[in-house]
Design an enzyme around this catalytic site. Structure first.
Site, mmCIF file in Angstrom:
data_model
loop_
_atom_site.group_PDB
_atom_site.id
_atom_site.type_symbol
_atom_site.label_atom_id
_atom_site.label_comp_id
_atom_site.label_asym_id
_atom_site.label_seq_id
_atom_site.Cartn_x
_atom_site.Cartn_y
_atom_site.Cartn_z
ATOM 1 N N ASP A 52 -41.386 -44.161 30.532
ATOM 2 C CA ASP A 52 -39.931 -44.043 30.493
ATOM 3 C C ASP A 52 -39.239 -45.309 30.920
ATOM 4 O O ASP A 52 -39.753 -46.045 31.739
ATOM 5 C CB ASP A 52 -39.472 -43.010 31.531
ATOM 6 C CG ASP A 52 -39.678 -41.633 31.049
ATOM 7 O OD1 ASP A 52 -39.857 -41.471 29.848
ATOM 8 O OD2 ASP A 52 -39.667 -40.730 31.893
ATOM 9 N N ARG B 158 -39.855 -32.841 34.606
ATOM 10 C CA ARG B 158 -40.479 -33.566 33.505
ATOM 11 C C ARG B 158 -41.568 -34.519 33.971
ATOM 12 O O ARG B 158 -42.328 -35.031 33.157
ATOM 13 C CB ARG B 158 -39.423 -34.278 32.649
ATOM 14 C CG ARG B 158 -38.687 -35.368 33.343
ATOM 15 C CD ARG B 158 -37.508 -35.822 32.516
ATOM 16 N NE ARG B 158 -37.885 -36.566 31.316
ATOM 17 C CZ ARG B 158 -38.400 -37.788 31.317
ATOM 18 N NH1 ARG B 158 -38.634 -38.399 32.462
ATOM 19 N NH2 ARG B 158 -38.692 -38.396 30.187
ATOM 20 N N GLU C 15 -15.391 -27.839 51.176
ATOM 21 C CA GLU C 15 -15.308 -29.163 51.813
ATOM 22 C C GLU C 15 -16.657 -29.622 52.352
ATOM 23 O O GLU C 15 -16.814 -30.778 52.725
ATOM 24 C CB GLU C 15 -14.281 -29.143 52.947
ATOM 25 C CG GLU C 15 -12.854 -28.961 52.478
ATOM 26 C CD GLU C 15 -12.465 -29.949 51.392
ATOM 27 O OE1 GLU C 15 -12.535 -31.151 51.651
ATOM 28 O OE2 GLU C 15 -12.103 -29.506 50.286
ATOM 29 N N PRO D 101 -22.327 -35.594 48.328
ATOM 30 C CA PRO D 101 -21.999 -37.000 48.046
ATOM 31 C C PRO D 101 -22.376 -37.918 49.209
ATOM 32 O O PRO D 101 -22.392 -39.135 49.045
ATOM 33 C CB PRO D 101 -20.483 -36.995 47.846
ATOM 34 C CG PRO D 101 -20.058 -35.590 47.791
ATOM 35 C CD PRO D 101 -21.143 -34.731 48.335
#
Ligand code: ADE
Length: 248
Positions: free
Chosen positions: A168, A153, A115, A88
């Site tokens: 896209d 992709r 953690e 994160p």
């Protein structure tokens, strides 16, 4: 393109890597993906991969030994290969980053757990850190799957001739226009006339306008960097003006 995934849970990848488009891409040798269990690089009798943090506090930290050994073994002599930690704390993944990664012949994805990882792993072997959004997962595995899918992709041939990744949503900097298929009328709602007109120019113009409209309604932030023609700029100004009139 070759992707190595370092994880404590290689079986988690079974579904995403063994079905549908990613399965076919591997069968056709367009991409190859290898999973490596970090626990195989543990050196003690219990095959430990985590330990308590220095300084106290809750949770466990991934030990540097097995992780650094795993990266060095998998990387080999190729010091140019990006070694990407899923965390994160990383820079946020988007279509631009997917395109950047798709330009590399090899990637190594390192899935953190617990953690986090001992800071020395970052210093010694990690070259990039990626987050898939501002939320916390139980580990980097799901994030790695997202990245493998979005990058694979973009590899030429993976989507087949009928789909062009360049068109896209997001690749164009806009959200996608609305799609319709048969029947022409469903529960009283008709397909927009222009789509059945056979006029390809009019269809393309309608799609572009609807993509701008949808982006304006849902993700106006994307319009700050979208590449619009002068005429499209006026269309956007009209949208903004009619919204302002309605709410004013
Ligand atoms: N690991 C835990 N949460 C994550 C996130 N949001 N992105 C990438 N890796 C993660």
């Amino acid at each position: 393109m070759h992707i190595d995934i370092l994880t404590l849970f290689p079986d988690m990848f079974d579904g995403p890597l063994t079905e549908s488009i990613l399965k076919r891409a591997q069968e056709r040798d367009l991409i190859s993906i290898r999973r490596h269990n970090i626990r195989d690089y543990a050196t003690d009798r219990h095959h430990s991969v985590d330990d308590t943090p220095y300084g106290g506090g809750g949770g466990m930290v991934m030990m540097p030994g097995p992780l650094v050994e795993a990266v060095e073994d998998v990387r080999g002599d190729d010091l140019d290969v990006p070694v990407i930690l899923l965390t994160p704390q990383g820079r946020v993944f988007d279509q631009r980053v997917a395109e950047e990664f798709a330009g590399h012949p090899r990637l190594i994805l390192v899935c953190g757990r617990y953690e986090g990882v001992d800071e020395r792993v970052r210093k010694l072997v990690i070259t990039d850190e990626i987050s898939i959004g501002d939320f916390v997962l139980t580990g980097g595995e799901l994030a790695a799957m997202v990245i493998v899918d979005a990058v694979a992709r973009l590899v030429p041939g993976v989507l087949g001739a009928r789909w062009a990744a360049e068109e896209d949503s997001h690749a164009m900097g806009l959200l996608e226009y609305p799609h319709y298929t048969r029947p022409p009328v469903f529960r009283g709602i008709a397909v927009p006339e222009v789509l059945v007109s056979g006029d390809h120019g009019a269809v393309a113009a309608w799609r572009r306008r609807e993509a701008i409209r949808r982006t304006w309604q849902r993700r106006p932030d994307l319009l700050l960097t979208a590449d619009l023609s002068e005429e499209e700029g006026w269309f956007l100004a009209d949208l903004a003006e009619s919204d302002a009139a309605r709410s004013g």
